[in-house]
Design a protein around this motif. Structure first.
Motif, short mmCIF file in Angstrom:
data_model
loop_
_atom_site.label_atom_id
_atom_site.label_comp_id
_atom_site.label_asym_id
_atom_site.label_seq_id
_atom_site.Cartn_x
_atom_site.Cartn_y
_atom_site.Cartn_z
N LYS A 65 0.83 -1.21 0.00
CA LYS A 65 0.00 0.00 0.00
C LYS A 65 0.86 1.25 0.00
CE LYS A 65 -3.86 -0.32 2.72
NZ LYS A 65 -4.58 -0.68 3.97
N ALA A 111 1.01 3.85 -3.17
CA ALA A 111 0.62 5.25 -2.93
C ALA A 111 1.75 6.19 -3.32
CB ALA A 111 0.24 5.44 -1.47
N TRP A 171 -0.65 5.36 -7.21
CA TRP A 171 -1.75 4.41 -7.37
C TRP A 171 -2.71 4.51 -6.20
CZ3 TRP A 171 -2.35 1.78 -11.77
CH2 TRP A 171 -1.25 1.63 -12.60
N GLN A 172 -3.98 4.27 -6.45
CA GLN A 172 -5.00 4.21 -5.41
C GLN A 172 -5.45 2.76 -5.27
OE1 GLN A 172 -8.18 6.72 -6.70
NE2 GLN A 172 -7.24 8.57 -5.90
N ILE A 173 -5.57 2.31 -4.03
CA ILE A 173 -6.11 0.98 -3.79
C ILE A 173 -7.63 1.11 -3.79
CG2 ILE A 173 -6.19 -1.00 -2.22
CD1 ILE A 173 -3.38 -0.38 -3.16
N TRP A 174 -8.27 0.54 -4.78
CA TRP A 174 -9.72 0.61 -4.88
C TRP A 174 -10.35 -0.25 -3.79
CZ3 TRP A 174 -12.99 3.78 -6.85
CH2 TRP A 174 -14.31 3.39 -7.06
N ASP A 230 -5.14 4.68 -12.70
CA ASP A 230 -4.37 4.74 -11.46
C ASP A 230 -5.05 4.05 -10.27
OD1 ASP A 230 -2.41 6.21 -12.82
OD2 ASP A 230 -3.40 8.10 -12.36
N GLN A 231 -5.91 3.08 -10.53
CA GLN A 231 -6.60 2.36 -9.46
C GLN A 231 -6.36 0.86 -9.61
OE1 GLN A 231 -10.63 3.63 -10.03
NE2 GLN A 231 -10.40 5.26 -8.51
#
Length: 74
Positions: free
Chosen positions: A15, A19, A23-26, A56-57
């Motif tokens: 994570k 980040a 990137w975003q953790i959906w 980006d997810q």
């Protein structure tokens, strides 16, 4: 960093690295029957699959790694 570099990492470390690269953790989900105790997910869960879900997810699939049974050397 490529997304493949997150495979095998603890959830918390993956994570942070994702980040840092924007990137975003959906969401993340577990595979298999075992789950870590609440509060232990960040260290006891390892990333086994990543899936792009949007710009980006990513979705992460993690597996619980039980290391409590391992003998500690003194």
């Amino acid at each position: 960093m490529s997304l493949d570099e997150c495979l095998g990492l603890p959830l918390g470390e993956a994570k942070r690295l994702l980040a840092a690269d924007g990137w975003q953790i959906w969401r993340y989900s577990f595979t298999g029957p075992l789950r870590p105790l609440p509060g232990e997910e960040e260290e006891a869960a390892r990333v086994v699959r990543l899936r792009l879900v949007g710009a980006d997810q990513v979705d992460l699939v993690v597996a619980y790694v039980n290391t409590h049974h391992q003998r500690k050397e003194v």
